[in-house]
Design an enzyme around this catalytic site. Structure first.
Site, short mmCIF file in Angstrom:
data_model
loop_
_atom_site.label_atom_id
_atom_site.label_comp_id
_atom_site.label_asym_id
_atom_site.label_seq_id
_atom_site.Cartn_x
_atom_site.Cartn_y
_atom_site.Cartn_z
N GLY A 1 0.87 -1.18 0.00
CA GLY A 1 0.00 0.00 0.00
C GLY A 1 0.90 1.22 0.00
CB ILE B 1 2.87 2.75 4.84
CG1 ILE B 1 1.92 3.88 5.28
CG2 ILE B 1 4.08 2.67 5.78
CD1 ILE B 1 1.24 3.65 6.61
CB THR C 1 5.31 0.01 11.53
OG1 THR C 1 5.37 -0.25 10.13
CG2 THR C 1 6.71 0.17 12.07
NE ARG D 1 -4.24 -0.67 13.80
CZ ARG D 1 -3.70 0.49 13.37
NH1 ARG D 1 -2.39 0.60 13.25
NH2 ARG D 1 -4.47 1.53 13.11
CD GLU E 1 -0.82 -1.35 20.12
OE1 GLU E 1 -1.26 -0.19 20.14
OE2 GLU E 1 -0.33 -1.87 19.10
CG HIS F 1 0.43 2.13 17.81
ND1 HIS F 1 -0.63 1.26 17.80
CD2 HIS F 1 0.45 2.69 16.57
CE1 HIS F 1 -1.24 1.29 16.62
NE2 HIS F 1 -0.59 2.16 15.86
CB ALA G 1 4.80 4.30 12.90
C1 GLV Z 1 -1.77 4.22 13.23
O1 GLV Z 1 -1.48 3.11 13.57
C2 GLV Z 1 -2.70 4.54 12.20
O2 GLV Z 1 -3.41 3.63 11.74
O3 GLV Z 1 -2.79 5.71 11.83
C1 GLV Z 2 -1.97 2.92 3.85
O1 GLV Z 2 -1.61 4.06 3.62
C2 GLV Z 2 -1.14 1.71 3.76
O2 GLV Z 2 -0.31 1.64 2.88
O3 GLV Z 2 -1.28 0.81 4.60
#
Ligand code: GLV
Ligand code: GLV
Length: 351
Positions: free
Chosen positions: A163, A165, A244, A246, A275, A294, A296
């Site tokens: 995705g 990120i 990073t 879940r 958590e 948590h 990031a």
């Molecule tokens: C953080 O973990 C988010 O989902 O923004």
């Molecule tokens: C969302 O932005 C992802 O890449 O998980």
């Protein structure tokens, strides 16, 4: 007392934590606002009580929006989550009731990718362990074999989930001279060509080839314990797992055993199955694990942008305008059919 604007009652909004002041200020004169000022999340009973009379909720990833809450919240129209992930919200239940759900993608992508890299490097080069070593007064000599780690350049990074990120992590890894393989629900030929990524046909293939593995999938029933005992055994003995995404994507008990028994080399975790992680969690007794709480997306600029976006989503939803980021736009159809039904059943309505 109900506040009004131009003779119309303002919508009632509950904000489940203190957020950036510039974001809160956007609600001035737009809504009757209650902000939970506690450091910890609002107690469940209070959240339910607030939801019972709210038109909108601005929630954090720690606030569970489920059938119980929704059943007791007849006025609720918008749930705006200040996070990109929304596994704390039962979205299909919201949709059924015509409740719009918003999230905050995009603004945290680079920040979260940078932090993933911070964890990757910390684990590869044993930064946290080395800091502890100095503080404990153990830096007595320079030694040729002191705190040896592993290089990133020339190593293979496996990105699970390409995705926004995951993609940014992959791009950074390429700049560090890593080979990058990925697996994802869909193949991304454009990214393969543009960034020099290699597609892995399945998770097993990725795990067997990677020196470092980083997780970027949302939490869903299909990704729960996606990395368990069997998958950890497919990884290389020196491999490092970075999470990073879940916590529940990884079977944490199995991870502990794999790290303890040398099945894999190390782990760096921004998230946990439970958590906050309790101080007596067995993982914390191991030297080859880095754990952070948590964080990031936790930079001043990004948390401000997330708060602003969450308020923009909330206000747009309450005004019946398109939300900048809605995760269940299909709720609009439900809203329309509920409105039509109400008109038909209203007293005095034409048969
Ligand atoms: C953080 O973990 C988010 O989902 O923004
Ligand atoms: C969302 O932005 C992802 O890449 O998980």
């Amino acid at each position: 007392m109900t506040r009004e604007k131009n003779g119309v009652a303002l919508p009632r909004v509950f904000v489940a934590r203190r957020i950036a002041p510039e974001a809160l200020a956007m609600l001035d004169n737009q809504a009757e606002v209650e902000v939970w000022e506690g450091e910890a999340q609002p107690p469940r009973a209070l959240l339910l009580k607030q939801a019972a009379c709210a038109d909108g909720l601005l929630t954090m990833l720690t606030d569970q929006v489920d059938t119980e809450l929704l059943s007791g919240a007849p006025r609720l129209r918008v749930v705006s989550n200040m996070a990109v992930g929304y596994d704390n919200i039962q979205v299909s239940e919201c949709t059924l009731r015509g409740v719009l759900v918003g999230n905050t993608p995009g603004v945290l992508t680079a920040t979260s990718a940078e932090f993933t890299f911070a964890l990757l490097m910390a684990a590869a080069r044993r930064v946290v362990e080395a800091d502890r070593f100095v503080r404990e007064g153990r830096w007595r000599h320079w030694q040729p074999d002191l705190l040896l780690g592993r290089d990133l350049h020339g190593a293979t990074l496996g990105v699970v989930g390409l995705g926004a990120i995951g993609r940014e992590v992959a791009v950074r890894a390429r700049a560090f001279g890593m080979r990058v393989i990925y697996c994802s629900a869909h193949r991304h030929p454009d990214d393969e060509a543009r960034h020099g990524l290699t597609w892995a046909p399945d998770l097993g293939a990725l795990l067997r080839e990677s020196d470092f593995v980083t997780l970027h999938v949302p939490l869903k029933p299909a990704t729960h314990h996606m990395i368990g005992r069997e998958q950890l055994r497919m990884m290389r003995r020196h491999a490092v797992l970075v999470n990073t995404a879940r916590g529940p994507v990884v079977d944490q008990r199995a991870l502990y055993e794999a790290l303890r028994d040398g099945v894999i080399g190390g782990a760096a975790l921004d998230v946990a199955e439970v958590e906050p992680m309790p101080p007596d969690e067995p993982l914390l007794s191991l030297p080859n694990v880095v754990v952070v709480p948590h964080i990031a997306s936790a930079t001043v600029a990004t948390r401000t942008r997330m708060a602003v976006m969450a308020v923009q989503n909330l206000l747009a939803g309450l005004r019946g305008e398109p939300m900048p980021h809605c995760v269940n736009p299909e709720a609009h159809n439900v809203i329309l059919s509920l409105q039509a039904k109400n008109r038909r059943t209203a007293p005095g309505a034409a048969p």
